[in-house]
Enzyme design. Structure first.
Site: not given
Length: 267
Positions: A132-133, A136, A191
């Site tokens: 997930h990070e 970004h 997100e």
């Protein structure tokens, strides 16, 4: 003994954290107070890269980084084998030996995982957090967030961006920058896109993308456990966990991908 991470270390929380209404309001007031100055300032990609490097170097110097032969570092290196870049941005991984439960990824592809987070997560759950990070980072959300924090916190007193070498940040400015990054939040669209990128990123690297759903499930469990005020502060306001678990689990199921045998997912 593990140390508490430096004040500025709580950046880009491991999965996007929602802030209480009052905290959001205060941040908006702070940002609005320097909005005109921020709009008047431009930063080149080269200048941004210098500031990001200065920040991550400062973070690594002010927190205990696990040595290469540490069990934490060995585990993370094995876990992230094959995860070399995010949309062309080279990734590098380190572990901070600290008591805080967290992880973050910086705009230059530096991913820092905290040892205490590793203590309470399985390999699959950690991969989900990392995926997930990295999402970004790949979508430049981390870069945009860093730039906004830079212009509205550390450099709000003035910055010359007419070319040449950027001014070095003081420890106080780096602390202010960390505070602004803590309070930053991503949009629901960002997100969702980071979740989707993380899923594909892990799958293409030969990792099981069920990791995404499993990491969110673990965060939900941590919310319920509330083992400490610090843990509760980090995760109690995390948005839409149920929806994100469901979406990632349904995607993996639809693609016929088997869930790791040791993994459990609440119905």
């Amino acid at each position: 003994m593990k140390k508490t991470v430096c004040k500025a270390a709580l950046v880009l929380l491991c999965v996007a954290m929602a802030m209480p209404a009052m905290a959001q309001f205060n941040l908006k007031k702070a940002v609005s107070g320097v909005a005109k100055a921020a709009k008047a300032v431009t930063l080149t990609d080269e200048q941004m890269a210098e500031y990001v490097k200065e920040y991550i170097d400062w973070m690594d110097a002010h927190n205990q980084v696990c040595a290469d032969d540490s069990p934490y570092a060995i585990r993370l290196n094995k876990l992230t084998e094959g995860l070399s870049d995010a949309d062309g941005i080279p990734l590098n991984f380190k572990v901070y030996y600290v008591t805080d439960v967290n992880a973050f990824a910086c705009a230059d592809g530096s991913v820092r995982v905290f040892s205490s987070l590793m203590d309470i997560m399985t390999d699959e759950e950690l991969l989900g957090v990392i995926g997930h990070e990295v999402g970004h980072v790949a979508h430049r959300d981390s870069k945009k967030g860093f730039r906004t924090a830079l212009l509205t916190s550390a450099l709000k007193d003035g910055i010359s961006s007419n070319g040449g070498k950027v001014a070095a940040l003081t420890d106080s400015q780096l602390g202010d920058l960390g505070e602004a990054l803590v309070n930053a939040r991503y949009s629901q669209k960002q997100e969702r896109e980071a979740d989707d990128y993380g899923y594909e990123f892990l799958k293409k690297a030969g990792k099981n993308p069920w990791a995404m759903a499993l990491s969110f499930q673990r965060l939900k469990e941590l919310q319920g456990e509330q083992k400490s005020s610090k843990l509760n502060q980090l995760f109690s306001t995390h948005p839409d966990l149920d929806a994100r678990i469901k979406r990632m689990a349904e995607r993996a199921t639809a693609e016929g991908i088997a869930k790791p045998e040791s993994a459990k997912l609440a119905e």
